[in-house]
Design an enzyme around this catalytic site. Structure first.
Site, PDB file in Angstrom:
ATOM      1  N   SER A 252    -130.991   0.404  67.337  1.00  9.36           N
ATOM      2  CA  SER A 252    -130.192   1.586  68.038  1.00  9.36           C
ATOM      3  C   SER A 252    -128.945   1.855  67.210  1.00  9.36           C
ATOM      4  O   SER A 252    -128.611   0.932  66.562  1.00  9.36           O
ATOM      5  CB  SER A 252    -129.919   1.093  69.633  1.00  9.36           C
ATOM      6  OG  SER A 252    -128.993   0.120  69.762  1.00  9.36           O
ATOM      7  N   LYS A 253    -128.170   2.606  67.957  1.00 14.77           N
ATOM      8  CA  LYS A 253    -126.832   2.893  67.279  1.00 14.77           C
ATOM      9  C   LYS A 253    -126.011   1.519  67.203  1.00 14.77           C
ATOM     10  O   LYS A 253    -124.949   1.714  66.263  1.00 14.77           O
ATOM     11  CB  LYS A 253    -126.196   3.944  68.214  1.00 14.77           C
ATOM     12  CG  LYS A 253    -126.765   5.145  67.933  1.00 14.77           C
ATOM     13  CD  LYS A 253    -125.787   6.261  67.670  1.00 14.77           C
ATOM     14  CE  LYS A 253    -125.355   6.408  66.175  1.00 14.77           C
ATOM     15  NZ  LYS A 253    -125.925   6.665  64.952  1.00 14.77           N
ATOM     16  N   ARG A 254    -126.129   0.920  68.305  1.00 12.59           N
ATOM     17  CA  ARG A 254    -125.281  -0.638  68.211  1.00 12.59           C
ATOM     18  C   ARG A 254    -125.398  -1.271  66.621  1.00 12.59           C
ATOM     19  O   ARG A 254    -124.480  -1.982  66.275  1.00 12.59           O
ATOM     20  CB  ARG A 254    -125.721  -1.385  69.188  1.00 12.59           C
ATOM     21  CG  ARG A 254    -124.989  -1.250  70.441  1.00 12.59           C
ATOM     22  CD  ARG A 254    -125.470  -2.039  71.621  1.00 12.59           C
ATOM     23  NE  ARG A 254    -127.053  -2.611  71.540  1.00 12.59           N
ATOM     24  CZ  ARG A 254    -127.629  -3.463  71.133  1.00 12.59           C
ATOM     25  NH1 ARG A 254    -126.901  -4.691  70.524  1.00 12.59           N
ATOM     26  NH2 ARG A 254    -129.167  -3.548  71.208  1.00 12.59           N
ATOM     27  N   GLU A 262    -128.174  10.226  58.817  1.00 12.38           N
ATOM     28  CA  GLU A 262    -126.865   9.303  58.794  1.00 12.38           C
ATOM     29  C   GLU A 262    -126.938   8.428  57.890  1.00 12.38           C
ATOM     30  O   GLU A 262    -125.837   7.880  57.246  1.00 12.38           O
ATOM     31  CB  GLU A 262    -126.871   8.338  60.268  1.00 12.38           C
ATOM     32  CG  GLU A 262    -126.343   9.248  61.485  1.00 12.38           C
ATOM     33  CD  GLU A 262    -126.745   8.453  62.780  1.00 12.38           C
ATOM     34  OE1 GLU A 262    -126.347   8.677  63.741  1.00 12.38           O
ATOM     35  OE2 GLU A 262    -127.624   7.461  62.790  1.00 12.38           O
TER      36      GLU A 262
END
Ligand code: GLU
Length: 486
Positions: A252-254, A262
């Site tokens: 995830s983005k974490r 991106e």
């Protein structure tokens, strides 16, 4: 008759091409190519609420940049089109009606309110729809449908027995039929659910290998029952393992960038991203090599090499791969990439892009690191006396001041500002003054860069800056060192 392997990438245009989506596309492409088969693109846009403008273009762009060219699809057509689900609505209706006729599906007239009440009723043991409309008299149900009464079509799951299928990656999976919900196949607006459309389309498009994320594994028995109800062959299923971060949690983005765009923006090369993603669940058997071009992958990829253990996306590994790709890029291509970034940073000022690109090609991890790495070239950073201190080179601000004053006239007098002449001159100054090269170069480097560590040494830095800027910085360093004295 042996069937030609055919796979499909079936993205929903919801905006973002996640690493997981791209891995599905890549494995589908590779399974087809490695078996001399066909790879098809289908746009699954029946979920109108999740539709995002521009998402379809992003899908084409990503596949194109990555070199995952399809053989059939909305843009190029093919024998089994249309390839956009919203253009196939009549087909789903037709096939749902067939299932109703054969007793494998039924219209359900339950209102949204009734369904909500049912869910709240804690007495209900069965999770999901309570099959309220399942046993309506078919003739009565047909009349209600004909009169225009709102309804959905539900799959009539067998209440007894079990369903088994064998997945290429996860092996044999068996479920008790009574645990399967009578899922909706066609909604009241006549749009199909994914659960129905994927089966109809995969059959009509002659897909032999259904490759997708493991989140679909638990629904697959329901699809098998649908294939059986139609009397269709069940395709080979290849479910791909979950992608996790280094902590074992779902990526995830974490963890960092999680979409193709991106990663591109961070400055990873598409080839490196593809190489990295190829290893998210697959390994080439005995081979320990890890750098493979798409072409090489096409030759050796096999679904047999896919592992069901969660696949770890390690950014360090991606960094390493990206470095390998950058080091091997043809210089002209690399130079153009660097120039794209650095031209705007240098603005009007001249700089030697060839030398800069050469220095960076050996050192850059990802393109996005370049601006910070070369800030000392585009901006004049402040000097400090400490910068000139280097114990090993026996250098400090006082020594540097003497050295730079010796260097200045020699450099100002250079007839040409090229690498050879600069090196020769710097060598000569060292010899004449009987100084160690490290000391002289160290002083010059700090004078030109106002920092101790630079990509490339003093000569390269002088070359990149060009004569005018290099001499101005040298003069500024001398002024600074002079200014320190009372
Ligand atoms: N549209 C589905 C998705 O994007 C496709 C899943 C599949 O490959 O069947 O997740």
């Amino acid at each position: 008759m042996t069937m030609v392997t055919k796979t499909r990438f079936a993205p929903s245009p919801t905006g973002i091409m996640h690493i997981g989506n791209l891995r599905s596309a890549l494995y589908e492409y590779l399974i087809a190519r490695s078996e001399g088969g066909k790879f098809l693109l289908r746009i699954e846009d029946t979920d109108r609420e999740r539709y995002v403008e521009g998402a379809v273009e992003a899908i084409y762009r990503t596949l194109d940049i990555c070199g995952l060219h399809h053989d059939e699809g909305p843009d190029i057509g093919g024998p089994n089109g249309p390839y956009v689900q919203s253009e196939r609505l009549h087909l789903y209706g037709e096939y749902a009606d067939k299932l109703v006729e054969s007793g494998h599906a039924y219209p359900c007239f339950c209102s949204v309110e009734r369904l909500a009440d049912m869910r709240e009723d804690e007495e209900t043991e069965f999770i999901g729809y309570d099959r309220h409309c399942r046993d309506l008299d078919p003739a009565v149900a047909a009349r209600r449908v004909a009169s225009g009464e709102p309804h959905v079509i539900r799959q009539k799951m067998p209440l007894e027995g079990e369903t088994s299928f064998t997945d290429e990656v996860y092996g044999t999976i068996t479920v008790m039929n009574k645990e399967l919900e009578d899922q909706i196949l066609v909604k009241s607006d006549r749009y199909p659910t994914y659960n129905f459309a994927n089966v109809v389309d995969d059959h009509l498009m002659e897909i032999t290998h259904v490759v997708r994320g493991s989140e679909y594994l638990s629904s697959t028995p329901k699809y098998c029952i649908l294939y059986d109800a139609f009397g269709w062959d069940i395709p080979t299923f290849v479910h791909l393992p979950l992608i996790v971060g280094e902590d074992g949690k779902k990526l995830s983005k974490r963890h960092g960038s999680t979409s193709f765009d991106e990663l591109l923006a961070d400055g990873y090369l598409p080839e490196a991203i593809i190489n990295m993603i190829a290893f998210l669940g697959w390994a080439p058997g005995e081979e320990t090599r890890e750098i493979f071009s798409l072409e090489e992958l096409e030759a050796i990829f096999s679904a047999k090499g896919i592992n069901k253990a969660p696949a770890v996306f390690a950014y360090d590994k991606l960094n390493w791969m990206n470095e390998q790709y950058i080091r091997r890029l043809p210089f002209d291509r690399w130079r153009a990439m660097v120039k794209d970034i650095t031209d705007s940073m240098f603005g009007e000022r001249q700089y030697n892009v060839d030398m800069l690109a050469r220095v960076l090609q050996e050192r850059v991890t990802k393109l996005g690191d370049i601006p910070e790495m070369i800030r000392f070239l585009t901006e004049r950073l402040p000097y400090s006396a400490e910068l000139f201190f280097n114990k090993r080179a026996k250098l400090d601000a006082d020594v540097a001041s003497v050295i730079l004053k010796e260097l200045r006239p020699a450099l100002e007098a250079l007839p040409v500002w090229d690498e050879e002449t600069l090196s020769a001159t710097l060598g000569r100054v060292c010899d004449e003054a009987r100084r160690k090269k490290g000391q002289v170069m160290g002083a010059l480097r700090v004078a030109l860069a106002a920092q101790q560590v630079t990509p490339g040494g003093a000569t390269e830095t002088a070359m990149i800056l060009g004569r005018q800027e290099a001499l101005l910085r040298l003069a500024a360093a001398i002024d600074f060192l002079n200014g320190r004295r009372p």
